[in-house]
Design a protein around this motif. Sequence first.
Motif, short mmCIF file in Angstrom:
data_model
loop_
_atom_site.label_atom_id
_atom_site.label_comp_id
_atom_site.label_asym_id
_atom_site.label_seq_id
_atom_site.Cartn_x
_atom_site.Cartn_y
_atom_site.Cartn_z
N THR B 342 0.83 -1.21 0.00
CA THR B 342 0.00 0.00 0.00
C THR B 342 0.86 1.26 0.00
N TYR B 343 0.59 2.13 -0.97
CA TYR B 343 1.26 3.42 -1.07
C TYR B 343 0.24 4.51 -0.72
N GLY B 346 1.27 10.46 -0.80
CA GLY B 346 2.61 11.05 -0.76
C GLY B 346 3.69 10.06 -1.15
N VAL B 347 3.54 8.83 -0.70
CA VAL B 347 4.55 7.80 -1.01
C VAL B 347 4.51 7.45 -2.50
N ALA B 350 6.29 10.17 -4.28
CA ALA B 350 7.75 10.07 -4.13
C ALA B 350 8.31 9.00 -5.06
N ALA B 351 7.63 7.86 -5.16
CA ALA B 351 8.11 6.77 -6.01
C ALA B 351 8.02 7.16 -7.49
N GLU B 353 8.13 10.19 -8.71
CA GLU B 353 9.12 11.23 -8.98
C GLU B 353 10.49 10.63 -9.28
N ARG B 354 10.78 9.51 -8.66
CA ARG B 354 12.07 8.86 -8.89
C ARG B 354 12.01 7.82 -10.01
N ASN B 355 10.84 7.75 -10.65
CA ASN B 355 10.67 6.78 -11.74
C ASN B 355 10.83 5.34 -11.28
N TRP B 356 10.54 5.09 -10.02
CA TRP B 356 10.60 3.71 -9.56
C TRP B 356 9.37 2.98 -10.05
N GLU B 357 9.52 1.72 -10.36
CA GLU B 357 8.41 0.95 -10.90
C GLU B 357 7.33 0.76 -9.84
#
Lengths: 213, 359
Positions: B342-343, B346-347, B350-351, B353-357
Amino acid sequence: MAESITQPKVLLVEGKDEVNFFGALLKNCGVENVDIWEVGGKDKFPNELAAFLLSFDKQVQSYAIIRDADGNQAAAFQSITDLLKKNKEPVPTKHADYGNTDKRRVGVFIMSGNQEEGMLEDLCLQTVTDHPAMNCVDGYLACLEHSLMIRQPNQPKEPGCFYFPKNRSKAKAQAFLAGMHESVTAVGLAAQRGCWNLDHPVLDGLKTFIKAL
Amino acid sequence: MIKQVQIRHFKGLSEFEVRDLARVTLLGGRNNVGKTSFLEALFLYFDRHNADALLRQYAWRNVPFVSLNPDAMWAPMFSKYDMEQAIEIIVRDDKHTASLKLQLNREYVRRVQSGISGSPGMPAKIDTQVKSMPSLSLDVIHRVDRQEPQLAHHVIDRQGISLEIENVPPYLEMACFLAATGRVSAQEDAVRFGQLDVVGKLQEVVHFLKETVEPRLVGLSAVAVGDQTFIHAQLEGLERKIPVAFMGDGMGRLLSVILVMMTTRDGCVFIDEIENGIHYSALPKVWEGIVKAAKQFNCQVFATTHSYECLQAAVQGLPEDLQNEFCYVRLERLDGRIEGKTYSHGVLGAALERNWEVR
């Protein structure tokens, strides 16, 4: 491009300058297999840490959070450990130590200092107290202090007044770096270029901590 | 509001748990990871007293035929088609824990009717040989906290499918499912439209559609055509109203979504592949409208997506006061199990913005 974590060990630091500084310090310690990850500021720790854990939970075996004390080391430590508890992560019992579970090893190091900013600068300056340029730097700061007005916190700026630098440590570090043979303006980059004495005993505690990652 | 869900032995979700759910929960993950199964399982929890509850699940998957035998009808609902392991769906909110168990009962004995059949007043053949016979049932056991369980039995026999309910509470929660493919029938939309019309809520429907997909929209009205009723739209610059069914998929889809949300007060709305038919540029406004409506009409929304743009839009589109009403759950296959991560808003931001999958 994705900012990826590729190593099993990670250092979480606040800003770009810290990334460069700790890169140099890790190299000095001979520590490899560590990614340094810029969180982007204290306020971002809650969301960034949760996103980091959700994205790299299985991959990361150990990580350490290094942040400034902001004038209150105990409160800064408490803030980080609360965050770790919220994310169900191992929690160290004291500063500069690690908490362990079967899943992971997690450390917290709070850099001491009394100002809102400039803790890294304080630390760096302590490594070069016997540098020949330091007398000139102290003299320059004393001259500024004599020539400029000291502005108290919350005191409004008055037009036409010239104030002493808000952050003495940052000003002192900048003044010191201005005396380097090759121009460098950021303390982290200065660490990589050998401007600070990374073998100084004042860094021993920090080095012991990151070696234990 | 549901905060936590555990699912056992339902399709690919053999042991699944997800926590920290919000008023609007968006689910993502790779193909075949169980996003739609999650919606189906949770919807089944609400649909437990519907004789067609299991058939509906096939219809949403575009399966037009199914053999009337337990192996074909029931087994596909169970993990690895193993009907010996009961399906369990456990739902927790702030105060209560409720569970739904579906288990095979090989010794169920149906209610036995008298052998005398026929209409009142008409001659009836006397047959006194009818006896109770054990038959196969899919038992449905629903329990809230430590209260007495409610029991029902799905039975398949020569007469077809039936649901025999032993005890039902006076109030059942409302829930509605919007499948990924196929529009909601015009008649269903028209019925909901009528419900809102009589309580003077149509302007809110118009406002939602105008803000999201059709800025030219002036009004909506229900028009009877033969024995059917169709919703028509009045657009700026057009003298004649046009059926919404003739407009783009996005308009029809969003009309169904908002009608369902506004008529499912205190209930749950399930939307599979929420982004279908909607242009990416409209998505931030769609999210804002959906979360606002969910809050206003006190319903909880569970939706799925494959779209990265849909996630970005949720992060961009929600103003600060609505961000806590949203979460994203990523379903991920890890070590042979499906995990739900669960995101918060805000989380997720953040993910992304960093291009994390995150999909």
